[in-house]
Design a protein around this motif. Structure first.
Motif, PDB file in Angstrom:
ATOM      1  N   THR A 158       0.810  -1.097   0.005  1.00 53.22           N
ATOM      2  CA  THR A 158       0.019  -0.132  -0.041  1.00 53.22           C
ATOM      3  C   THR A 158       0.810   1.162   0.068  1.00 53.22           C
ATOM      4  N   LEU A 159       0.528   2.167  -0.742  1.00 56.85           N
ATOM      5  CA  LEU A 159       1.071   3.333  -0.824  1.00 56.85           C
ATOM      6  C   LEU A 159       0.206   4.559  -0.348  1.00 56.85           C
ATOM      7  N   ILE A 160       0.483   5.444   0.828  1.00 57.99           N
ATOM      8  CA  ILE A 160      -0.529   6.491   1.069  1.00 57.99           C
ATOM      9  C   ILE A 160       0.158   7.590   1.035  1.00 57.99           C
ATOM     10  N   ARG A 161      -0.501   8.536   0.041  1.00 62.43           N
ATOM     11  CA  ARG A 161       0.060  10.039  -0.024  1.00 62.43           C
ATOM     12  C   ARG A 161      -0.535  11.023   0.911  1.00 62.43           C
ATOM     13  N   ALA A 162       0.031  12.013   1.660  1.00 61.73           N
ATOM     14  CA  ALA A 162      -0.575  12.618   2.422  1.00 61.73           C
ATOM     15  C   ALA A 162       0.243  13.550   3.111  1.00 61.73           C
ATOM     16  N   PRO A 215       4.843  17.952   4.386  1.00 63.78           N
ATOM     17  CA  PRO A 215       3.607  18.602   4.057  1.00 63.78           C
ATOM     18  C   PRO A 215       3.205  17.834   2.791  1.00 63.78           C
ATOM     19  N   GLU A 216       4.157  16.971   1.805  1.00 62.83           N
ATOM     20  CA  GLU A 216       3.742  16.318   0.767  1.00 62.83           C
ATOM     21  C   GLU A 216       4.348  15.182   0.842  1.00 62.83           C
ATOM     22  N   GLY A 217       3.962  14.126   1.525  1.00 62.49           N
ATOM     23  CA  GLY A 217       4.772  13.147   1.898  1.00 62.49           C
ATOM     24  C   GLY A 217       4.176  11.564   1.297  1.00 62.49           C
ATOM     25  N   GLU A 218       4.695  10.605   1.613  1.00 58.80           N
ATOM     26  CA  GLU A 218       4.028   9.177   1.239  1.00 58.80           C
ATOM     27  C   GLU A 218       4.932   8.231   2.158  1.00 58.80           C
ATOM     28  N   ILE A 219       4.038   7.052   2.482  1.00 58.91           N
ATOM     29  CA  ILE A 219       4.300   6.018   3.356  1.00 58.91           C
ATOM     30  C   ILE A 219       4.043   4.795   2.400  1.00 58.91           C
ATOM     31  N   VAL A 243       9.184   6.201   4.533  1.00 59.70           N
ATOM     32  CA  VAL A 243       8.366   7.248   4.847  1.00 59.70           C
ATOM     33  C   VAL A 243       9.339   8.404   4.303  1.00 59.70           C
ATOM     34  N   GLY A 244       8.664   9.311   3.693  1.00 61.97           N
ATOM     35  CA  GLY A 244       9.525  10.599   3.407  1.00 61.97           C
ATOM     36  C   GLY A 244       8.612  11.592   2.481  1.00 61.97           C
ATOM     37  N   PRO A 245       9.197  12.412   1.999  1.00 59.75           N
ATOM     38  CA  PRO A 245       8.527  13.222   0.869  1.00 59.75           C
ATOM     39  C   PRO A 245       8.100  12.607  -0.140  1.00 59.75           C
ATOM     40  N   LYS A 246       7.148  13.122  -0.809  1.00 62.42           N
ATOM     41  CA  LYS A 246       6.607  12.529  -2.258  1.00 62.42           C
ATOM     42  C   LYS A 246       7.742  12.054  -3.157  1.00 62.42           C
ATOM     43  N   THR A 251       5.909  -1.461  -6.101  1.00 65.18           N
ATOM     44  CA  THR A 251       4.616  -1.445  -7.241  1.00 65.18           C
ATOM     45  C   THR A 251       3.547  -1.695  -6.135  1.00 65.18           C
ATOM     46  N   PRO A 252       2.787  -0.688  -5.936  1.00 64.45           N
ATOM     47  CA  PRO A 252       1.660  -0.936  -4.732  1.00 64.45           C
ATOM     48  C   PRO A 252       0.505  -1.454  -5.419  1.00 64.45           C
ATOM     49  N   ASP A 253      -0.266  -2.217  -4.535  1.00 69.74           N
ATOM     50  CA  ASP A 253      -1.476  -2.967  -4.858  1.00 69.74           C
ATOM     51  C   ASP A 253      -2.592  -1.926  -4.895  1.00 69.74           C
ATOM     52  N   ARG A 254      -2.436  -0.910  -4.016  1.00 63.34           N
ATOM     53  CA  ARG A 254      -3.199   0.066  -3.670  1.00 63.34           C
ATOM     54  C   ARG A 254      -2.520   1.383  -3.342  1.00 63.34           C
ATOM     55  N   VAL A 255      -2.945   2.745  -3.969  1.00 65.62           N
ATOM     56  CA  VAL A 255      -2.549   3.923  -3.600  1.00 65.62           C
ATOM     57  C   VAL A 255      -3.797   4.900  -3.038  1.00 65.62           C
ATOM     58  N   LEU A 256      -3.542   5.271  -1.924  1.00 62.39           N
ATOM     59  CA  LEU A 256      -4.507   6.108  -1.109  1.00 62.39           C
ATOM     60  C   LEU A 256      -3.977   7.544  -1.168  1.00 62.39           C
ATOM     61  N   ASP A 257      -4.703   8.275  -1.873  1.00 63.36           N
ATOM     62  CA  ASP A 257      -4.211   9.703  -1.875  1.00 63.36           C
ATOM     63  C   ASP A 257      -5.148  10.413  -1.079  1.00 63.36           C
ATOM     64  N   LEU A 258      -4.585  11.145   0.011  1.00 63.42           N
ATOM     65  CA  LEU A 258      -5.291  11.902   1.108  1.00 63.42           C
ATOM     66  C   LEU A 258      -4.403  13.259   1.100  1.00 63.42           C
ATOM     67  N   PRO A 259      -4.576  14.237   0.379  1.00 61.32           N
ATOM     68  CA  PRO A 259      -3.673  15.335   0.422  1.00 61.32           C
ATOM     69  C   PRO A 259      -3.933  16.331   1.535  1.00 61.32           C
ATOM     70  N   ASN A 260      -5.123  16.174   1.859  1.00 58.74           N
ATOM     71  CA  ASN A 260      -5.492  17.146   3.134  1.00 58.74           C
ATOM     72  C   ASN A 260      -5.841  16.214   4.464  1.00 58.74           C
ATOM     73  N   ASP A 261      -5.218  15.151   4.444  1.00 57.26           N
ATOM     74  CA  ASP A 261      -4.954  14.280   5.873  1.00 57.26           C
ATOM     75  C   ASP A 261      -3.653  14.373   6.312  1.00 57.26           C
TER      76      ASP A 261
END
Length: 433
Positions: free
Chosen positions: A4-8, A21-25, A35-38, A46-56
């Motif tokens: 899983t890749l979470i962008r937030a 402020p614009e990171g990803e895990i 864990v770090g910047p975008k 290669t993630p099975d799922r990408v979760l984009d939550l820029p305001n979280d």
């Protein structure tokens, strides 16, 4: 193995100045990969799922270092009373009528409330902990379980044997999501001989001790009269502090007491709202932290709080100490540490409580796209002084989503609420006959 890749926005709790402020895990299986910047995830990830939550804001899940989960059945049942009348006249008689299934459903309700308010891990003390363990296994959260033992009670020996069975059956269960501690209730409810026996068994089995300590002036006076010393000094002389110990409350401490807790590496579970409600006092948290004592945050049970919301607990903890000492006491980031990484260490975890490579993927996301989070001068300050339970959007524990868009995925919350309402009212009605 899922990826899983979470962008937030990311607050990893790895240092006061670390924020993306614009990171990803990046998460692989149950662990955090990076864990770090975008754009910082490994090139071959290669993630099975990408979760984009820029305001979280993504942060570690909160750690509740002291609670009695099934006491949700007593929420608002016995309010506005001193501790001992509250316990002896209201709480203990009600609890005596609670069945194992009542405790199971009460725990499920507590877990629902904790998930919705961002708590991924709890240290729980109660009876019939096998059913508490079942609820945790089904729900997917993380927990340290401890069977409360009132050594001076007629069932003291039974509780001791149940504690041993709990270790044998649940320690390490759920792929390690559950661990177990022994829980002698308090210095005023257990003899020195019982305390030493429990400690010896805990040491033999490699588990810790969870105990209420120095909570009220009544406790201080009782032990002083009986033993000629403070509760902390008495337990130290008994040898109770030789291993891993989590002491709940620690409100009334002398300088010598604090030095003992620091020297023996006793962790403290601070419960500011319960201590306020029961007029127990205010623990000397800055002094304990200055001496190197690990301090986590707890809610205590829902009957003495009356909620399990650690965001509220953080705010209360900070404001209490500012009132008690000065406006610089317990700044926001330190309070966040107590609710995350320090709470995790207090419970014996070395891979929970921060977002870092190799750590467990236990995290929450907070919806910052709301009026009360603007302007964004300080994310830590907003989390401590502004955020509330309803701001939590997403939860992951052990790399698995437990909640998304505030929908709990691992239980039927409506069913749980209805069950608890029926069971609690049935018990209360028995006292009206």
């Amino acid at each position: 193995m899922s990826k899983t890749l979470i962008r937030a926005m990311i607050l990893p709790m790895t240092g006061q100045d670390v924020f993306y402020p614009e990171g990803e895990i990046a998460i692989e299986g149950d662990r955090i990969l990076s864990v770090g910047p975008k754009g910082s995830a490994p090139a071959d990830f290669t993630p099975d799922r990408v979760l984009d939550l820029p305001n979280d804001v993504v942060m570690p899940g909160l750690i509740n270092t002291h609670t009695h989960a099934a006491m949700t059945l007593l929420r608002s049942y016995a309010d506005d009373l001193p501790l001992m009348p509250w316990l002896q006249d209201k709480v203990w008689p009600f609890e005596a009528k609670m069945s194992k299934e009542d405790i199971y459903w009460g725990t499920k309700l507590a877990l629902a409330e904790m998930i919705l308010s961002g708590t991924t891990t709890m240290l729980d003390m109660y009876g019939d902990m096998d059913r508490v363990g079942d609820a945790v296994l089904e729900t997917g959260t993380r927990a340290v379980l401890s069977r409360g033992m009132i050594g001076n009670a007629p069932n003291g020996e039974k509780a001791f044997q149940e504690s041993i069975e709990l270790v044998e059956q649940y320690n390490g269960a759920g792929d390690g999501r559950i661990s177990v501690m022994f829980a002698p209730h308090a210095p005023y409810t257990c003899s020195g001989e019982f305390m030493q026996r429990v400690t010896a068994e805990a040491d033999r089995r490699g588990v810790g001790i969870h105990i209420h300590l120095a909570e009220t002036l009544d406790e201080i006076n009782t032990i002083q009269e009986q033993q000629g010393k403070t509760p902390v000094q008495w337990l130290n002389d008994l040898g109770i502090f030789g291993g891993h110990v989590v002491a709940a409350h620690c409100v009334h401490l002398t300088e010598e007491d604090m030095n003992i807790l620091a020297e023996k590496k006793v962790a403290v579970a601070h419960n500011p709202e319960s201590n306020m409600k029961l007029n127990s006092g205010t623990a000397p948290i800055p002094e304990l932290r200055a001496k190197g004592v690990l301090v986590g945050l707890g809610t205590d049970g829902a009957s003495s709080n009356n909620n399990l919301d650690l965001f509220g607990e953080m705010r209360s903890a900070a404001l209490q100490q500012k009132l008690r000492k000065d406006s610089t006491a317990l700044p926001a980031y330190e309070v966040l540490e107590m609710a995350t990484i320090e709470g995790a260490k207090a419970l014996g975890y070395n891979d929970v409580g921060m977002l870092a490579p190799g750590y467990k993927a236990d995290l929450i996301t907070i919806n910052f796209d709301q009026p009360h989070f603007y302007p964004r001068f300080s994310i830590p300050a907003h989390l401590v002084y502004v955020a509330h339970a309803g701001d939590v959007r997403t939860m992951m524990v052990d790399g698995k989503f437990i909640m998304e868009e505030r929908k709990i995925l691992t239980m039927d919350v409506k069913e749980v609420c209805q069950e608890v309402e029926t069971r609690a009212k049935r018990i209360a009605a028995e006292f009206e006959k």
